[in-house]
Write a protein that holds these residues in place. Structure first.
Motif, short mmCIF file in Angstrom:
data_model
loop_
_atom_site.label_atom_id
_atom_site.label_comp_id
_atom_site.label_asym_id
_atom_site.label_seq_id
_atom_site.Cartn_x
_atom_site.Cartn_y
_atom_site.Cartn_z
N ALA A 59 10.76 -10.00 27.94
CA ALA A 59 11.59 -10.55 29.01
C ALA A 59 12.33 -9.41 29.68
O ALA A 59 12.53 -8.35 29.08
CB ALA A 59 12.56 -11.59 28.46
N THR A 63 17.26 -11.06 32.07
CA THR A 63 17.04 -12.31 31.35
C THR A 63 17.60 -12.22 29.93
O THR A 63 18.27 -13.16 29.46
CB THR A 63 15.55 -12.65 31.29
N TYR A 67 20.49 -14.56 28.31
CA TYR A 67 20.27 -15.32 27.08
C TYR A 67 21.30 -14.95 26.01
O TYR A 67 21.74 -15.82 25.23
CB TYR A 67 18.87 -15.07 26.55
N SER A 120 17.62 -23.31 28.20
CA SER A 120 16.50 -22.38 28.02
C SER A 120 16.93 -21.19 27.17
O SER A 120 16.18 -20.71 26.31
CB SER A 120 15.99 -21.90 29.37
N TRP A 124 15.33 -20.08 23.53
CA TRP A 124 14.83 -18.72 23.27
C TRP A 124 15.52 -18.11 22.06
O TRP A 124 14.87 -17.52 21.20
CB TRP A 124 15.06 -17.85 24.51
N ASN A 125 16.83 -18.24 22.00
CA ASN A 125 17.58 -17.66 20.88
C ASN A 125 17.21 -18.30 19.56
O ASN A 125 17.11 -17.61 18.53
CB ASN A 125 19.08 -17.80 21.14
N GLN A 128 13.94 -16.86 18.38
CA GLN A 128 14.07 -15.52 17.81
C GLN A 128 14.58 -15.56 16.37
O GLN A 128 14.36 -14.62 15.60
CB GLN A 128 15.01 -14.66 18.66
#
Length: 365
Positions: A59, A63, A67, A120, A124-125, A128
């Motif tokens: 990313a 971005t 995030y 979003s 994403w977090n 991860q």
């Protein structure tokens, strides 16, 4: 007084503790390591570093920063409510979205687009950290649908910079080295329909720098820009203009020649006296500042107060300007902007014949 000082100190200590926890969480999310049952070696350790680099490149920096802020905001909110952010709880996330939309407490209500982006960022977090966030869970999906139904508004679009505007803007620039650079930025960005990040990430040649976002090739009839954009690699053709004063390719050639740039980033900073080019790539914020400054200097929308004029224009104004001014078939504009659909291109067109295709008459009415 002592009690108040103690309370203040305790509050600051708690905030500092939360910040430290957020940093540790972020470090964990970026951690890519060998499986516990595999013995380490020099070559495997190097591969771990390589994998981390690839993961980071998944990313853009902007971005990733957004995030990270989303995660920090959510984890603070959870702890203020006496909850834990891990593992993901659809019920708590639904309450978090409702809090964002309602603006309870000191925080203002967030827009639907911001709430969507926050969700979003959370997804994403969580990914991860090895968790899957089901956005279709009823505690999340139903709350989000209600927020959109009640609070959704048409998107606020930036003003398009039209052909006469861009000509007035470049006319305000001097012909010193800095002026040559900024003229090339505006004209190439406008004619190419480029994002500001795409402009500043250009290199002279392929693979000149590790952080390259593309490169240029100059021909007799124009310039070919090969870009590593949001939607993948694409080519942008910028033809030569009708005269040198407004030709984006000529402006680019002038900048490269007088700045003596034949390798590395195309658009770099200049010395304080404006006589020498540095080696440092420009930040994409320079493009936004340049647009706002030249809009003011050119007197565009002078009927409005300065604050309103500055709010009207941004880096996206160049892309919207090309989409609105180019009198060609829509599909060519779509290709130039790198849009996946014609509908997205139409969002950028502030000035177009909406009834060019008349389905009413085509249906016999």
């Amino acid at each position: 007084m002592a009690a108040e000082d103690e309370k203040s100190t305790s509050s600051n200590s708690g905030a500092f503790s939360i910040a430290q926890d957020d940093e540790r969480d972020q470090e964990k999310s970026d951690d890519i390591s060998l499986p516990a049952h595999v013995a380490g070696s020099g070559s495997l350790d190097r591969l771990v570093d390589t994998a981390r680099d690839y993961a980071h490149a998944a990313a853009s920096d902007n971005t990733l920063k957004a995030y990270a802020k989303d995660w920090a905001h959510f984890t603070r909110w959870c702890r203020m409510k006496g909850a834990e952010p891990l593992p993901p709880s659809p019920e708590m996330i639904g309450l978090y979205l409702a809090d964002l939309a309602s603006g309870t407490g000191p925080s203002p209500a967030r827009s639907v687009s911001t709430i969507d982006r926050r969700l979003s960022g959370l997804a994403w977090n969580y990914a991860q950290r090895g968790f899957a966030l089901d956005r279709k869970n009823r505690h999340i999906a139903s709350v989000l649908a209600g927020i959109k139904r009640r609070h959704a508004r048409p998107p606020v679009q930036k003003e398009a910079i039209l052909a006469e505007d861009i000509l007035a803007m470049v006319a305000t620039l001097p012909f010193d080295l800095r002026g040559l650079r900024d003229r090339a930025i505006l004209l190439i960005g406008y004619a190419g329909g480029l994002r500001r990040s795409e402009i500043v990430n250009l290199d002279v040649h392929k693979d000149d720098t590790p952080d390259s976002g593309g490169w240029i090739e100059i021909f007799d009839k124009g310039a070919l820009l090969t870009l590593n954009a949001k939607t993948g690699w694409r080519e942008v053709e910028v033809g030569r203009g009708s005269k040198d004063q407004t030709c984006p390719v000529h402006a680019l050639e002038q900048w490269l020649h007088f700045a003596k740039i034949d390798f590395g980033p195309v658009f770099v900073g200049t010395s304080r006296d404006g006589k020498r080019a540095s080696e440092a790539r420009l930040n994409d914020k320079h493009v936004a500042r340049l647009i706002k400054r030249t809009v003011l200097d050119a007197g565009i929308r002078s009927d409005l107060p300065e604050k309103d004029r500055l709010a009207l224009f941004s880096g996206h104004s160049l892309r919207a300007g090309l989409a609105s001014s180019a009198e060609v078939d829509e599909r060519y504009v779509q290709k130039q902007l790198g849009h996946a659909s014609a509908e997205m291109t139409r969002r950028y067109q502030r000035r177009r014949d909406r009834f060019r295709v008349n389905l009413t008459r085509a249906a016999g009415l």
